[in-house]
Design an enzyme around this catalytic site. Structure first.
Site, PDB file in Angstrom:
ATOM      1  N   ASP A  73     -56.878  -9.129 -41.496  1.00 59.20           N
ATOM      2  CA  ASP A  73     -56.197  -8.194 -42.402  1.00 59.20           C
ATOM      3  C   ASP A  73     -56.286  -6.763 -41.873  1.00 59.20           C
ATOM      4  O   ASP A  73     -57.343  -6.310 -41.445  1.00 59.20           O
ATOM      5  CB  ASP A  73     -56.834  -8.242 -43.795  1.00 59.20           C
ATOM      6  CG  ASP A  73     -56.383  -9.461 -44.579  1.00 59.20           C
ATOM      7  OD1 ASP A  73     -55.332 -10.037 -44.233  1.00 59.20           O
ATOM      8  OD2 ASP A  73     -57.102  -9.850 -45.517  1.00 59.20           O
ATOM      9  N   TRP A 203     -90.780   4.233 -74.254  1.00 61.44           N
ATOM     10  CA  TRP A 203     -92.014   3.457 -74.178  1.00 61.44           C
ATOM     11  C   TRP A 203     -91.923   2.280 -75.155  1.00 61.44           C
ATOM     12  O   TRP A 203     -91.462   2.449 -76.281  1.00 61.44           O
ATOM     13  CB  TRP A 203     -93.231   4.335 -74.539  1.00 61.44           C
ATOM     14  CG  TRP A 203     -94.483   3.522 -74.568  1.00 61.44           C
ATOM     15  CD1 TRP A 203     -95.175   3.058 -73.499  1.00 61.44           C
ATOM     16  CD2 TRP A 203     -95.157   3.040 -75.733  1.00 61.44           C
ATOM     17  NE1 TRP A 203     -96.250   2.304 -73.923  1.00 61.44           N
ATOM     18  CE2 TRP A 203     -96.257   2.279 -75.301  1.00 61.44           C
ATOM     19  CE3 TRP A 203     -94.942   3.153 -77.114  1.00 61.44           C
ATOM     20  CZ2 TRP A 203     -97.144   1.642 -76.172  1.00 61.44           C
ATOM     21  CZ3 TRP A 203     -95.817   2.526 -77.985  1.00 61.44           C
ATOM     22  CH2 TRP A 203     -96.907   1.789 -77.506  1.00 61.44           C
ATOM     23  N   ASP A 370    -108.877  -3.825 -66.843  1.00 58.89           N
ATOM     24  CA  ASP A 370    -107.997  -2.666 -67.057  1.00 58.89           C
ATOM     25  C   ASP A 370    -108.829  -1.390 -67.208  1.00 58.89           C
ATOM     26  O   ASP A 370    -109.981  -1.317 -66.776  1.00 58.89           O
ATOM     27  CB  ASP A 370    -107.076  -2.946 -68.261  1.00 58.89           C
ATOM     28  CG  ASP A 370    -105.725  -2.271 -68.143  1.00 58.89           C
ATOM     29  OD1 ASP A 370    -105.655  -1.050 -68.371  1.00 58.89           O
ATOM     30  OD2 ASP A 370    -104.729  -2.939 -67.799  1.00 58.89           O
ATOM     31  N   ASP A 371    -108.249  -0.417 -67.819  1.00 58.01           N
ATOM     32  CA  ASP A 371    -108.805   0.932 -67.994  1.00 58.01           C
ATOM     33  C   ASP A 371    -110.219   0.905 -68.600  1.00 58.01           C
ATOM     34  O   ASP A 371    -110.543   0.018 -69.378  1.00 58.01           O
ATOM     35  CB  ASP A 371    -107.857   1.674 -68.959  1.00 58.01           C
ATOM     36  CG  ASP A 371    -107.954   3.168 -68.846  1.00 58.01           C
ATOM     37  OD1 ASP A 371    -108.887   3.644 -68.209  1.00 58.01           O
ATOM     38  OD2 ASP A 371    -107.075   3.855 -69.395  1.00 58.01           O
ATOM     39  N   ARG A 447    -101.127  12.523 -73.186  1.00 56.83           N
ATOM     40  CA  ARG A 447    -102.251  11.582 -73.215  1.00 56.83           C
ATOM     41  C   ARG A 447    -103.508  12.260 -72.637  1.00 56.83           C
ATOM     42  O   ARG A 447    -104.264  11.642 -71.909  1.00 56.83           O
ATOM     43  CB  ARG A 447    -101.919  10.307 -72.433  1.00 56.83           C
ATOM     44  CG  ARG A 447    -102.666   9.076 -72.939  1.00 56.83           C
ATOM     45  CD  ARG A 447    -102.624   7.924 -71.947  1.00 56.83           C
ATOM     46  NE  ARG A 447    -103.100   6.689 -72.556  1.00 56.83           N
ATOM     47  CZ  ARG A 447    -103.612   5.681 -71.877  1.00 56.83           C
ATOM     48  NH1 ARG A 447    -103.697   5.737 -70.571  1.00 56.83           N
ATOM     49  NH2 ARG A 447    -104.017   4.592 -72.484  1.00 56.83           N
ATOM     50  N   LYS A 480    -103.763  -2.754 -60.296  1.00 52.78           N
ATOM     51  CA  LYS A 480    -102.719  -2.400 -61.262  1.00 52.78           C
ATOM     52  C   LYS A 480    -102.643  -0.881 -61.213  1.00 52.78           C
ATOM     53  O   LYS A 480    -103.567  -0.196 -61.652  1.00 52.78           O
ATOM     54  CB  LYS A 480    -103.096  -2.886 -62.653  1.00 52.78           C
ATOM     55  CG  LYS A 480    -102.157  -2.411 -63.747  1.00 52.78           C
ATOM     56  CD  LYS A 480    -102.526  -2.992 -65.097  1.00 52.78           C
ATOM     57  CE  LYS A 480    -101.678  -2.390 -66.208  1.00 52.78           C
ATOM     58  NZ  LYS A 480    -102.009  -2.952 -67.508  1.00 52.78           N
ATOM     59  N   ASP A 482    -101.267   2.457 -62.329  1.00 52.87           N
ATOM     60  CA  ASP A 482    -100.626   2.978 -63.544  1.00 52.87           C
ATOM     61  C   ASP A 482    -100.186   4.434 -63.346  1.00 52.87           C
ATOM     62  O   ASP A 482    -100.621   5.115 -62.405  1.00 52.87           O
ATOM     63  CB  ASP A 482    -101.640   2.876 -64.689  1.00 52.87           C
ATOM     64  CG  ASP A 482    -100.987   2.677 -66.045  1.00 52.87           C
ATOM     65  OD1 ASP A 482     -99.780   2.943 -66.167  1.00 52.87           O
ATOM     66  OD2 ASP A 482    -101.696   2.276 -66.996  1.00 52.87           O
ATOM     67  N   HIS A 483     -99.341   4.920 -64.222  1.00 55.63           N
ATOM     68  CA  HIS A 483     -98.829   6.297 -64.183  1.00 55.63           C
ATOM     69  C   HIS A 483     -98.331   6.583 -65.596  1.00 55.63           C
ATOM     70  O   HIS A 483     -97.244   6.166 -65.970  1.00 55.63           O
ATOM     71  CB  HIS A 483     -97.674   6.373 -63.169  1.00 55.63           C
ATOM     72  CG  HIS A 483     -97.019   7.722 -63.065  1.00 55.63           C
ATOM     73  ND1 HIS A 483     -96.215   8.241 -64.045  1.00 55.63           N
ATOM     74  CD2 HIS A 483     -97.032   8.648 -62.079  1.00 55.63           C
ATOM     75  CE1 HIS A 483     -95.769   9.429 -63.668  1.00 55.63           C
ATOM     76  NE2 HIS A 483     -96.258   9.692 -62.480  1.00 55.63           N
ATOM     77  N   CYS A 530     -97.011   0.055 -62.522  1.00 55.29           N
ATOM     78  CA  CYS A 530     -97.016   0.173 -63.978  1.00 55.29           C
ATOM     79  C   CYS A 530     -96.879   1.645 -64.289  1.00 55.29           C
ATOM     80  O   CYS A 530     -97.446   2.484 -63.594  1.00 55.29           O
ATOM     81  CB  CYS A 530     -98.341  -0.371 -64.503  1.00 55.29           C
ATOM     82  SG  CYS A 530     -98.656  -0.028 -66.241  1.00 55.29           S
ATOM     83  N   ASP A 552     -95.134  -2.232 -72.103  1.00 57.38           N
ATOM     84  CA  ASP A 552     -96.344  -2.387 -72.918  1.00 57.38           C
ATOM     85  C   ASP A 552     -96.035  -3.188 -74.175  1.00 57.38           C
ATOM     86  O   ASP A 552     -96.947  -3.600 -74.887  1.00 57.38           O
ATOM     87  CB  ASP A 552     -96.894  -1.010 -73.315  1.00 57.38           C
ATOM     88  CG  ASP A 552     -97.799  -0.431 -72.248  1.00 57.38           C
ATOM     89  OD1 ASP A 552     -98.093  -1.148 -71.268  1.00 57.38           O
ATOM     90  OD2 ASP A 552     -98.214   0.737 -72.384  1.00 57.38           O
TER      91      ASP A 552
HETATM   92  C1  DGJ Z   1    -100.672   1.835 -69.841  1.00 57.72           C
HETATM   93  C2  DGJ Z   1    -100.418   0.442 -69.343  1.00 57.72           C
HETATM   94  O1  DGJ Z   1     -99.073   0.134 -69.467  1.00 57.72           O
HETATM   95  C3  DGJ Z   1    -101.311  -0.515 -70.135  1.00 57.72           C
HETATM   96  O2  DGJ Z   1    -101.033  -1.832 -69.779  1.00 57.72           O
HETATM   97  C4  DGJ Z   1    -102.747  -0.158 -69.880  1.00 57.72           C
HETATM   98  O3  DGJ Z   1    -103.058  -0.387 -68.536  1.00 57.72           O
HETATM   99  C5  DGJ Z   1    -103.001   1.286 -70.259  1.00 57.72           C
HETATM  100  N1  DGJ Z   1    -102.060   2.181 -69.643  1.00 57.72           N
HETATM  101  C6  DGJ Z   1    -104.404   1.679 -69.880  1.00 57.72           C
HETATM  102  O4  DGJ Z   1    -104.655   3.004 -70.135  1.00 57.72           O
END
Ligand code: DGJ
Length: 740
Positions: A73, A203, A370-371, A447, A480, A482-483, A530, A552
């Site tokens: 083509d 969120w 976790d945390d 936070r 894991k 996180d932010h 995350c 979450d």
């Molecule tokens: C936000 C994450 O999405 C949760 O799963 C958990 O790890 C918390 N932070 C811990 O502070």
């Protein structure tokens, strides 16, 4: 074009296609080709052709993007659209692949530049090109100033997806400031029935599917938050009014960038539709010194003629085979346990060990703490940044817990949030200057935390050293990552005022560098992206992380909608979903354990419930379902996903089918929110099976009408379908079809 030109052009295309075939022993590959005389470029891969050319003005002009054209083509020679009136100049109505702001352009530019003398006019013209195995790189240059742009097109042979990006190089003697840089402009010809789909949220409410008509004017979806964001995700799809789940054209694309981004879709005065995707131009001013260059993020753009389902299956494949760290064969997601919803910050050795023992008893393969394990972290007010084990909670460090977890046959994973700091932390007390801030201005907390300026070399080196040590000293298989907050006051006081806005790019580049370096030093390490749930899901971070935390919100009903939205853009191979407690912490909804499991089994399965509250019966159920999941996870995570009945639009029912790549297994999940008025039950017709194969039906959970055969051909299950019995509220069923 003369006959000779035409023959030469066809020959050139055949030759390039033929050579490509020889090089890979005939394996499928993208075929870039160029008609040198007509200056027409073409990429062919899978069922897609993408073509563009250089017009008489030296502009790079779009010619075609859609279903595959025949090899012979001839595409029309690119010609600028003639001036429509003095108000619509050709530059603004011609579909350009990478327009600079200048020469009268009034639509969205891909590049906008300011020069030291105040000139803000950039007219890009073709210079030369290079054709590689799977790619074409075209070099453009401003008509008079030494601003060079390399526009890259790399096509994936298996899907026809084109990865588009651009690099700007300053070869002038002074600085230039990039006010705006996109990866690409992508054009579609006029149609009055385009629809734009995209994903928005918040969120605990990510990946909400939005669809609206494309009409004259602009639609902007973006993040200004320094991170990909929950509010909008950098993915779009453009369809026609008649496009359905399994039929009709869909043009789609996603930006691989984990910082502030923007996708701008507009219909111009003559109806041309243009998508421009790249760094968010809001507050963007990137100075290039002489000799410096800046690359855009990559925009991955695909086309499918098989509806939204075809588009997402194609994109999932591309992510598995081209993007993910394990590509082309990413590792299956292990079944994990995560402590967050069970204990929040109250983690300690005895408590975590007890949870680990219970988790192991139901077949969990990876235990994630976790945390709360470090510094003075007893809540979200303090400790972030102090990545030293809290000796009150873990008197002998993490080693005893990790050893116990490993002895139980599980990998150990750990939560970190390296990019953040609580002002109440030793790190912040020692380095208050390490956060993103404007000199002398308030620092807004969210936070109770601030964002470390990862663009700084010392911050980067500190984080690398800290994480490397953590991973070297402990047997940690998984982080894991996180932010938990968006940016504010995006300043970098230590940089010269004119350099400060480099932050938007330098931060993300260093984040990617940090992740890559940690993976290099610890090759077995896996990482989850995350960001308070699904706030950092994009193809940029995906290249460096093995899975993402979807949301979450672990309520299984809400999750059906979130997971449906997620699947429009991203692969189930990375989508983590946990079984947590009822009532759910997000919305207090109570559902059965079975329902929670079946909803979570649509992705990478995790358990996040407080196992200390479970009864024997719960453990027995969970053990059986985890074992079942392991028999189907290859199909669920890496098979082809068919959204048979979508939960979008308030539908009470939903159903998905995952079909293994070899079509030897299929897994059906069906859900009912609540039945009423004795309404009829729709039969579910399957898709994607081998019509000739015989499939045996096995229930994981739930029942079918008594007249359903135990075995039947793929043709039967697809043509006749099956009647799944779902009655009541929050009902779920799951079936496996094993093909012989
Ligand atoms: C936000 C994450 O999405 C949760 O799963 C958990 O790890 C918390 N932070 C811990 O502070």
């Amino acid at each position: 074009m003369t006959d000779i030109d035409q023959r030469r052009r066809t020959l050139c295309m055949q030759l390039l296609g033929g050579l490509a075939g020889i090089a890979l022993g005939g394996a499928a590959r993208a075929r870039p080709s160029v008609d040198e005389s007509a200056r027409v470029f073409r990429l062919d891969g899978a069922d897609v052709t993408y073509a563009f050319g250089v017009n008489g003005e030296g502009q790079l002009q779009t010619l075609y993007w859609g279903s595959a054209l025949a090899a012979g083509d001839t595409l029309p020679t690119p010609v600028p659209v003639p001036e429509n009136s003095s108000n619509e100049m050709p530059v603004t109505i011609t579909p350009l692949e990478f327009p600079g702001f200048g020469g009268g352009l009034t639509v969205e530019p891909a590049l906008k530049v300011t020069f030291p003398d105040g000139v803000r006019d950039l007219v890009l013209r073709y210079v030369d090109h290079q054709v590689g195995n799977d790619r074409i790189v075209v070099r453009l240059k401003d008509v008079s100033r030494a601003v060079h742009v390399s526009v890259t097109y790399a096509m994936d042979a298996a899907t026809g997806i084109v990865a588009r990006s651009a690099t700007v190089e300053n070869r002038t003697a002074g600085w230039i400031q990039l006010d705006q840089l996109a990866a690409a402009s992508l054009n579609l010809p006029y149609s009055d029935d385009y629809r734009l789909s995209y994903l928005t949220g918040r969120w605990a409410g990510e990946f909400a599917l939005q669809t609206r008509p494309i009409v004259p004017g602009s639609i902007v979806i973006e993040s200004r938050k320094g991170v990909t964001s929950h509010q909008a995700n950098p993915w779009i799809a453009i369809s026609r009014a008649g496009t359905q789940e399994e039929a009709g054209p869909v043009w789609f694309g996603a930006l691989g960038w984990s910082g502030s981004w923007r996708i701008h879709v507009d219909m111009d005065a003559l109806g041309g539709v243009r998508t421009t995707a790249g760094y968010n131009p809001f507050d963007f001013a990137y100075r290039l010194k002489p000799g410096e260059s800046l690359a855009s993020p990559v925009f991955h753009a695909g086309y499918s003629g098989d509806g939204f389902g075809g588009a997402s299956r194609m994109f999932h494949r591309y992510q598995r085979e081209r993007i993910l760290p394990g590509a082309p064969s990413p590792r299956l997601r292990p079944v994990l346990y995560n402590s967050w919803e069970a204990t929040l910050f109250a983690v300690d050795e005895a408590g975590q060990t007890a949870l680990a023992e219970k988790a192991a008893s139901i077949g969990v393969e990876r235990f994630v703490m976790d945390d709360g394990w470090f510094g003075a972290r007893n809540g979200d007010k303090a400790g972030l940044g102090d990545w030293v084990v809290n000796r009150k909670k873990f008197p002998n460090g993490l080693a005893p817990l990790i050893r116990r977890v490993n002895d139980l046959g599980m990998e150990f994973g750990l939560w970190v949030e390296p990019e953040m700091v609580n002002p109440d932390s030793d790190l912040y007390r020692a380095h208050p200057d390490w956060v993103i801030n404007f000199k002398g201005r308030p620092r807004s907390e969210a936070r109770n935390q601030l964002v470390l300026n990862l663009a700084r070399r010392d911050v980067y080196e500190h984080l690398l050293k800290m994480l490397d040590k953590l991973l070297t000293d402990h047997n940690i298989a998984f982080l894991k990552w996180d932010h938990n907050r968006a940016w504010s006051e995006p300043g970098w006081p230590e940089a010269a005022p004119a350099e400060q806005q480099r932050l938007y790019v330098a931060y993300v580049e260093n984040l990617y560098k940090l992740l890559a370096e940690l993976r290099r030093r610890h090759p077995k390490l896996e990482i989850e992206s995350c960001a308070s749930g699904g706030g950092r899901v994009d193809l940029g971070i995906m290249a460096l992380t093995d899975q993402v935390w979807t949301s979450d919100n672990t309520d299984p009903l809400d999750r059906l909608l979130i997971q449906d939205g997620f699947s429009r853009a991203y692969a189930p191979a990375i989508m983590m979903a946990w079984v947590t407690d009822a009532p759910n912490f997000v919305n207090k909804r109570v559902t059965s354990l079975e329902y929670r499991f079946l909803s979570a089994m649509q992705g990478g399965l995790g358990i996040g419930a407080n196992l200390n509250h479970w009864k024997d019966d719960d453990f027995a159920k969970a053990k059986r379902l985890v074992a079942e999941y392991k028999t189907i996870r290859m199909t669920v995570q890496q098979g082809n996903l068919y959204r048979l009945v979508s939960p979008q639009g308030g539908s009470a029912r939903s159903a998905t089918l995952s079909v293994a790549q070899d079509a030897k297994q299929a897994v059906l999940f069906a859900f009912l929110h609540s039945g009423g008025l004795r309404e009829a039950r729709p039969r579910i017709q399957l898709r994607g099976l081998d019509p000739k194969k015989t499939y045996a039906l096995r229930a994981i959970s739930g029942g079918v009408s008594p007249r359903t055969p135990k075995r039947a051909s793929g043709a039967y299950w697809m043509g006749h379908g099956l009647d799944v019995v779902l009655e009541g509220d929050f009902q779920a069923a799951a079936f496996v079809l094993d093909g012989a």
